[in-house]
Design a protein around this motif. Structure first.
Motif, PDB file in Angstrom:
ATOM      1  N   LEU A 161       0.814  -1.217   0.000  1.00 59.99           N
ATOM      2  CA  LEU A 161       0.000   0.000   0.000  1.00 59.99           C
ATOM      3  C   LEU A 161       0.845   1.264   0.000  1.00 59.99           C
ATOM      4  O   LEU A 161       0.596   2.199  -0.766  1.00 59.99           O
ATOM      5  CB  LEU A 161      -0.944  -0.004   1.208  1.00 59.99           C
ATOM      6  CG  LEU A 161      -2.117  -0.980   1.093  1.00 59.99           C
ATOM      7  CD1 LEU A 161      -2.775  -1.211   2.445  1.00 59.99           C
ATOM      8  CD2 LEU A 161      -3.140  -0.461   0.075  1.00 59.99           C
TER       9      LEU A 161
ATOM     10  N   VAL B 247      -1.222   3.234  -2.831  1.00 62.37           N
ATOM     11  CA  VAL B 247      -1.837   4.477  -2.356  1.00 62.37           C
ATOM     12  C   VAL B 247      -1.273   5.666  -3.138  1.00 62.37           C
ATOM     13  O   VAL B 247      -0.067   5.778  -3.336  1.00 62.37           O
ATOM     14  CB  VAL B 247      -1.616   4.646  -0.839  1.00 62.37           C
ATOM     15  CG1 VAL B 247      -2.046   6.049  -0.375  1.00 62.37           C
ATOM     16  CG2 VAL B 247      -2.383   3.567  -0.078  1.00 62.37           C
TER      17      VAL B 247
ATOM     18  N   ARG C 147      -6.064   5.097   8.186  1.00 62.14           N
ATOM     19  CA  ARG C 147      -5.125   5.738   7.250  1.00 62.14           C
ATOM     20  C   ARG C 147      -5.674   5.676   5.826  1.00 62.14           C
ATOM     21  O   ARG C 147      -5.548   6.633   5.065  1.00 62.14           O
ATOM     22  CB  ARG C 147      -3.763   5.051   7.325  1.00 62.14           C
ATOM     23  CG  ARG C 147      -3.008   5.325   8.623  1.00 62.14           C
ATOM     24  CD  ARG C 147      -1.962   4.244   8.885  1.00 62.14           C
ATOM     25  NE  ARG C 147      -0.885   4.268   7.923  1.00 62.14           N
ATOM     26  CZ  ARG C 147      -0.118   3.207   7.628  1.00 62.14           C
ATOM     27  NH1 ARG C 147      -0.339   2.031   8.236  1.00 62.14           N
ATOM     28  NH2 ARG C 147       0.847   3.300   6.748  1.00 62.14           N
ATOM     29  N   LEU C 148      -6.271   4.517   5.457  1.00 58.75           N
ATOM     30  CA  LEU C 148      -6.751   4.366   4.071  1.00 58.75           C
ATOM     31  C   LEU C 148      -7.951   5.261   3.783  1.00 58.75           C
ATOM     32  O   LEU C 148      -8.103   5.753   2.662  1.00 58.75           O
ATOM     33  CB  LEU C 148      -7.095   2.894   3.803  1.00 58.75           C
ATOM     34  CG  LEU C 148      -5.889   1.960   3.668  1.00 58.75           C
ATOM     35  CD1 LEU C 148      -6.354   0.514   3.491  1.00 58.75           C
ATOM     36  CD2 LEU C 148      -4.984   2.375   2.499  1.00 58.75           C
TER      37      LEU C 148
ATOM     38  N   HIS D 171      -7.480   8.414   2.185  1.00 51.02           N
ATOM     39  CA  HIS D 171      -7.274   8.382   0.727  1.00 51.02           C
ATOM     40  C   HIS D 171      -8.543   7.892   0.022  1.00 51.02           C
ATOM     41  O   HIS D 171      -8.484   7.477  -1.132  1.00 51.02           O
ATOM     42  CB  HIS D 171      -6.095   7.467   0.389  1.00 51.02           C
ATOM     43  CG  HIS D 171      -4.796   7.917   0.989  1.00 51.02           C
ATOM     44  ND1 HIS D 171      -3.965   8.835   0.386  1.00 51.02           N
ATOM     45  CD2 HIS D 171      -4.196   7.603   2.170  1.00 51.02           C
ATOM     46  CE1 HIS D 171      -2.906   9.049   1.146  1.00 51.02           C
ATOM     47  NE2 HIS D 171      -3.021   8.320   2.240  1.00 51.02           N
TER      48      HIS D 171
ATOM     49  N   ILE E  32     -10.072   5.165   0.448  1.00 55.46           N
ATOM     50  CA  ILE E  32     -10.016   3.720   0.185  1.00 55.46           C
ATOM     51  C   ILE E  32     -10.643   3.003   1.384  1.00 55.46           C
ATOM     52  O   ILE E  32     -10.326   3.318   2.529  1.00 55.46           O
ATOM     53  CB  ILE E  32      -8.558   3.243   0.008  1.00 55.46           C
ATOM     54  CG1 ILE E  32      -7.902   3.993  -1.166  1.00 55.46           C
ATOM     55  CG2 ILE E  32      -8.497   1.723  -0.190  1.00 55.46           C
ATOM     56  CD1 ILE E  32      -6.390   3.856  -1.195  1.00 55.46           C
TER      57      ILE E  32
ATOM     58  N   LEU F 251     -11.119  -0.229   3.664  1.00 52.36           N
ATOM     59  CA  LEU F 251     -10.467  -1.496   4.004  1.00 52.36           C
ATOM     60  C   LEU F 251     -11.517  -2.525   4.415  1.00 52.36           C
ATOM     61  O   LEU F 251     -12.347  -2.262   5.301  1.00 52.36           O
ATOM     62  CB  LEU F 251      -9.485  -1.296   5.165  1.00 52.36           C
ATOM     63  CG  LEU F 251      -8.786  -2.565   5.658  1.00 52.36           C
ATOM     64  CD1 LEU F 251      -7.851  -3.139   4.588  1.00 52.36           C
ATOM     65  CD2 LEU F 251      -8.006  -2.295   6.949  1.00 52.36           C
TER      66      LEU F 251
END
Lengths: 296, 296
Positions: free
Chosen positions: B78, B85, B111-112, B115, B117, B119
């Protein structure tokens, strides 16, 4: 004169009653002995006869099945004030079904042979349900001659009757059995208490863990009671595992064998007992892992 | 233009290949990424396409299945130099199937999402055999929206696809699963090594212990290899349990949870690894309990 074989049966608790029912149903005369008058009355209603003491029983039979709780009671049955030894005829086969220390069992076989009594060491697994259904697994041991005599009697209440070697081998196998039962039970308690702490859905957790490589007989059987915190429906008590895992620890010490898992499980059970929960169902082991107050 | 959905698949080891076969068989286009050129070549022969890096893969797909070994590799996939990412389009669903620390997984989800995204944390159990057969149990978690997108993809290789809550819950369940697997495996090793020490007939011992309340999936599966001392046929290595039980220990520390059984099992595995046996099949745990020289 009856052609039925007469079998002595000492200890008419849940296991002994199951054995008695099967012996009677399969053509044996059963002569029972128990400290409880109610238990004796039960046997008479089933078609058995009763005596007042092991010594009295010894005068009537040449084969005895003993389903008492432990080695202390077995010792009393044989060598106590009203014990059988001294009254049993030479050649008697004494079948001990209790869970006992293998080294005690080996010594007992040697002591009995001096009185021409053959010990068949035959602990069982499968519970009271299995005793009634005649589906117990029997971990038998003793001389071939004695075991040949004991086998048809054991087959009345056991579906799998194994002969593992000389007296003491049955007790060793039962110790191994209890090692795994105790560890699996404590591990189930550990995993499900951790799931509870983490807020996971408990029914689904049990379903997932039981369905794959994490599964055990104990998880599937005790898991639902652990999740429901239903510890009053007692199939086997916490203190039974304190006793049985003590036998495991003794056996591993004698063998100079480092059984770390068995010791960890023992500590979980004795700590649960020390918190006053020894008489609860053994699924209460899971409370050992809960924070104080979690059950309130 | 094809109406088939394109799925990115990172990590073409035994598990990833099983997933790829099922995805292709069930109508998905699979775009694969792996450090091994042989693995990529295998995927092309199966009808998939391949890319040279996670960054390149990110330009082609909106849903990714990641079957790498651990958190470190997931992090590289990632956020590494050629990581996804920064290239993945907003709204991508990233399905992580590795066994990882639940707290790492929760952090990763946060964290994702920065962005855009989503999880889906979806560790599995059932082994390479289950991946090929499409019979894995999948311990999924994530937002409902992301999980709804992931479910049909997961259902191609999973027979039981569970949604357990927010990202991290799947990892928690996998930790519980590995706790029980590790404890049961070490307990089986302990019991069978004790049986060997005591001279009990090992095949019969395994049969008796497996047939009743002492039974576990691990005892039945690994027991025969423990008895045969066949540790070179590797289904899962000793060091895998050193890693997985380390995750268990971390999770229990974070929860302030006294998991004595898990710790005892961990010590047995790491001591076995310390003796140079970490790459052997995990049934080699039973040698931990044998006296020096017993295997010679």
């Amino acid at each position: 004169m009856s052609s039925r074989t007469k079998v002595g049966l000492i200890g008419l608790g849940a296991m002994g009653r199951g054995a008695a029912s099967n012996l009677l149903a399969k053509g044996y005369d059963v002569v029972g002995c128990d400290v409880s008058e109610a238990a004796l009355e039960w046997l008479r209603t089933q078609g058995g006869t009763t005596v007042a003491s092991p010594a009295e029983l010894a005068l009537q039979v040449r084969i005895v099945v003993c389903f008492v709780v432990n080695a202390q009671q077995t010792e009393a049955v044989l060598f106590g004030d009203e014990g059988m030894v001294g009254h049993l005829p030479p050649g008697t086969v004494f079948i001990a079904c209790s869970t006992m220390d293998p080294s005690y069992v080996r010594g007992l076989a040697a002591r009995l042979i001096q009185h021409s009594i053959a010990l068949v060491d035959a602990p069982v697994t499968g519970g009271a349900v299995g005793a009634v259904a005649g589906t117990l697994t029997i971990m038998g041991s003793g001389t071939q001659e004695a075991f040949d005599e004991a086998r048809p009697v054991l087959a009345t209440f056991g579906a799998r009757v194994h002969h593992l070697g000389q007296a003491g081998a049955g007790a060793q196998m039962k110790v191994l059995n209890q090692l795994l039962c105790g560890v699996h039970l404590a591990a189930a308690g550990e995993a499900l208490a951790l799931a509870r702490r983490q807020g996971l859905p408990l029914d689904l957790t049990l379903e997932i863990l039981s369905s794959g490589a994490a599964g055990s007989w104990m998880l599937a059987d005790r898991g639902p009671r652990m999740i429901a915190c239903d510890f009053d429906h007692i199939t086997s008590a916490v203190d039974i595992f304190v006793k049985d895992l003590s036998l495991v620890l003794d056996a591993t010490r004698e063998a100079r064998f480092p059984a770390a898992l068995a010791h960890a499980a023992y500590l979980a059970f004795i700590e649960t007992s020390a918190r006053g929960l020894g008489a609860l169902d053994d699924s209460a082991i899971t409370t050992h892992y809960e924070r104080s107050g979690d059950r309130d």
